[in-house]
Design a protein around this motif. Structure first.
Motif: not given
Lengths: 244, 483
Positions: A52, A54, A77, A80-81, A87, A93, A95, A109, A153, B385-393, B396, B400-401
């Motif tokens: 993907n 990374l 992007n 990756r969606q 992981f 996240f 927060h 997205t 998620r 990495e988690a944010g990007r792997s979900l397709g967020l730019s 973003q 957000e993170i």
């Protein structure tokens, strides 16, 4: 035969002078559950992270549903969606509430509306038995619960394929079972999965196919029966005699 | 964020539009209004010999007089750069100053006198060598002592020098004759030596680009002199100051009575507490908007810098940011404030509060940037990495993170930076803003009392900082609730 999801051709990933992935080619089809096993440092995690993007491959091609993705900067992007990732260290996240963890990406997205995303999240939470944790925060959860939320998620994006990077390595032994049970459940549902793991017994039970990597190369690939029990390759036989 | 931008924009507009329409041309006079009887504050107005004479001349020439209060060090620069038309601040004519400005005819011949304690052995000029000599920074006394005797101790105003002398921290103070008489009349243990240290001529200073106005001014000044107006104005203010000083000295009472008198004199008489009250709000205004500007700049730069570090992109922007950080963190904020006021906004008529907001905002931005960058660096790479792997730019994921978590981690350090900034605004007086500190200075220059005004100023800063720390502590607790 079913549709090809990933087609990897001559993939190389080099870090400075170290070649982590050395000219790897492979094909993943829809509905397949592929386990990548091998000794530590054999390049299996790097290979998975290349899938993907990374990690950016040094050379080679990755086709996703027939389309080249390594150089598709603009579409990275969107690509990756469609490829979920789980992981080793969960990477929830901290927060955001559990619900927000699951709905953030689908909403931001534009893949789902807020209402759809919340409905899907509730359904997923129900399926993994963690509805009670909907409004809790990640630091309040056990390791096993965190990893199940991380899987939910990834699923919330409705991906074509899920990548697992050693999903149980950071868990206490008594929590491994609940995560493996969920993964098995997904596999039986027909989810396309690529899993890097050291859980050889689990691989033997769930995998359609095993890829054995060593020194950045694929040494052997085939059914669990063939690779784990009856390999003709002495290096592979030696590895499994030690871990089983 | 968008709301913040438009809010700041609206406020800046308000600041710009503060000026009112008027048909007569303006004459801008600059002075440091802490030099009675030449110039000082009475209530909200700046009065004294200089304002009155310049006022009469402006009237003759058909101008509306606008008086601006700034540090004495800056008044010459102000006419030189065209920020003001005339400097009238009891300025002595010297050759060095002649090179920079056009002086009018002298309107006063003044003496620099020597103030000593009542029991001092010092008789005159010959005894000064090796003594602890106090002067007001940038005045003739300062120049004369530095060139002819030795390095003096320089105070920002005469009242402080006299207070230091009375407290035994100095052996002698050299001051202008008229204010010196008033200072001494308010204290029982000081005297002025008969022999003055030096004589000097006071004149008004105009910019060299303005010879026509200079000629008009001289003509008008001559008329006033012939009519005896100059002497009359001077006598009026000197005797007024002497009278007031005599009145204060006669009030004798016990320790509580003294404190009460002191409070009356410093805060109640002429509604002097208003200097503190208005100064307080100016300090709050400058600090608040400077913090907003600093946080905006800081967030922007932190994101650019960490993006460059992590992805290797934005190289040129990153380089510019590094220059900004080096320059801003490598120079004192007071120098930055003066450069922004005199050089960058030198030829533009802008609200001084706006200049201060910009200067302090830009300064604080550099520190906020590094604080937030350290916050971003403290977030585990897996989060991005988690944010990007979900397709967020990238952006973003950042918004957000990463940034919400980074902000939470650095809140204590940010709070500290805000407190530092609040206190740093106390140098606003350098560009003639009456903030809290300057408000206290003005009271001191009028009452010749250092103790109470300084204590009041210190207590107000302390109260604001304690309030701010309390609020930040509560915000921190709220953000920590989920852990």
């Amino acid at each position: 035969m079913s549709e090809i999801v990933f087609e990897i051709k001559n993939l190389v990933k080099r870090f400075n002078n170290f070649t982590a992935v050395d000219n790897v080619s492979a094909t993943i089809r829809r509905g397949e559950v592929v386990f990548i096993v091998g000794p530590s440092g054999s390049g299996k995690s790097t290979f998975l992270r290349c899938l993907n993007l990374l990690e950016t491959p040094t050379s080679g091609e990755i086709l996703f549903k027939g389309k080249e993705v390594v150089h598709a900067k603009r579409d990275i992007n969107f690509f990756r969606q469609q490829v979920g990732m789980v992981f080793q260290h969960f990477n929830l996240f901290p927060h955001l509430s559990i619900l927000k963890n699951i709905t953030l990406a689908p909403v931001k997205t534009g893949r789902f509306t807020t209402k759809q995303a919340v409905e899907r999240a509730d359904a997923l939470l129900d399926r993994i038995g963690l509805s009670a944790k909907r409004d809790a925060f990640p630091p309040q959860l056990s390791g096993g619960q965190k990893q199940r939320i991380a899987i939910a998620r990834a699923l919330a994006m409705n991906p074509d394929v899920l990548l697992f990077d050693e999903p149980t390595s950071a868990l206490d032994p008594e929590m491994v079972g609940e995560v493996l049970a969920l993964m098995k459940d997904l596999a039986q549902d027909g989810m396309t999965m690529v899993v890097v793991t050291h859980e050889i017994g689990f691989a033997a039970e769930v995998a359609n196919r095993i890829i054995f990597m060593d020194h950045g190369k694929i040494i052997e690939t085939g059914t669990p029966e063939k690779v784990i029990r009856n390999s003709a390759n002495p290096r592979v036989r030696e590895f499994f005699s030690k871990v089983l | 964020m968008k709301f913040l931008f438009s809010f700041i924009g609206a406020v800046l507009m308000l600041m710009f539009c503060g000026c009112e329409e008027n048909s007569r041309p303006k004459l801008v006079m600059v002075t440091e209004a802490t030099f009675p009887p030449y110039e000082y504050r009475a209530g909200t107005q700046i009065v004294g010999i200089d304002p009155e004479i310049v006022g009469k001349i402006a009237e003759k020439l058909g101008y509306d007089l606008v008086i601006e209060d700034m540090s004495f060090d800056s008044v010459i620069t102000a006419v030189q750069t065209g920020k003001a038309d005339i400097a009238a601040s009891g300025i002595t004519v010297t050759d060095e100053r002649r090179e920079k400005v056009l002086f009018t005819l002298p309107y006063v011949i003044a003496r620099q006198v020597i103030i000593v304690p009542e029991n001092s052995a010092i008789q005159g000029k010959k005894d000064l060598k090796g003594k602890r000599i106090g002067v007001q920074h940038g005045t003739t006394g300062d120049i004369f002592v530095s060139q002819n005797i030795q390095e003096p101790e320089r105070f920002s105003n005469g009242a402080l020098a006299v207070a230091a002398l009375a407290a035994g921290k100095l052996d002698v103070v050299v001051l202008d004759g008229d204010p010196a008489r008033i200072h001494v009349s308010r204290r029982s243990n000081l005297k002025i030596l008969n022999e003055p240290l030096t004589h000097e001529e006071y004149a008004f200073a105009l910019g060299k680009h303005n010879p026509e106005l200079h000629a008009q001014f001289n003509a008008a000044l001559k008329e006033l002199q012939t009519a005896g107006t100059l002497d009359a104005v001077r006598d009026k203010y000197v005797s007024k100051m002497l009278e007031e000083a005599g009145g204060n000295a006669s009030a004798d009472a016990g320790p509580f009575g003294k404190l009460k008198n002191s409070i009356d004199l410093n805060f109640l008489k002429d509604a002097r507490y208003l200097y503190l009250w208005k100064g307080f709000w100016t300090t709050v205004e400058i600090s608040f908007f400077a913090v907003l500007l600093g946080v905006l700049i800081g967030f922007g730069i932190a994101v650019i810098r960490s993006t460059a570090d992590q992805t290797g992109k934005l190289k040129i922007l990153n380089f510019l940011c590094k220059i900004y950080l080096t320059v801003i963190r490598g120079t004192p904020v007071v120098v930055q404030l003066l450069i922004i006021y005199f050089v960058i906004f030198g030829a533009v008529d802008v609200s001084k509060v706006l200049v201060a907001v910009i200067a302090f905002g830009i300064n604080s931005g550099a520190y906020v940037a590094e604080i937030i960058r350290s916050g971003i660096m403290s977030i585990d790479r897996g989060q991005l990495e988690a944010g990007r792997s979900l397709g967020l730019s990238y952006w973003q994921s950042m918004r957000e993170i990463i940034l919400p978590q980074a902000f939470k981690n650095v809140l204590p350090a940010l709070g500290n930076e805000f407190i530092v900034l609040l206190k740093e605004t106390s140098i606003s007086g350098y560009i003639a803003i009456v903030d809290l500190t300057k408000g206290g200075d003005i009271i001191r220059s009028q009452t010749y009392d250092a103790f109470l005004p300084l204590m009041a100023v210190a207590l107000i800063y302390l109260a604001v900082v304690m309030l701010l720390s309390g609020l930040l502590g509560r915000l921190e607790k709220r953000l920590k609730r989920n852990e």
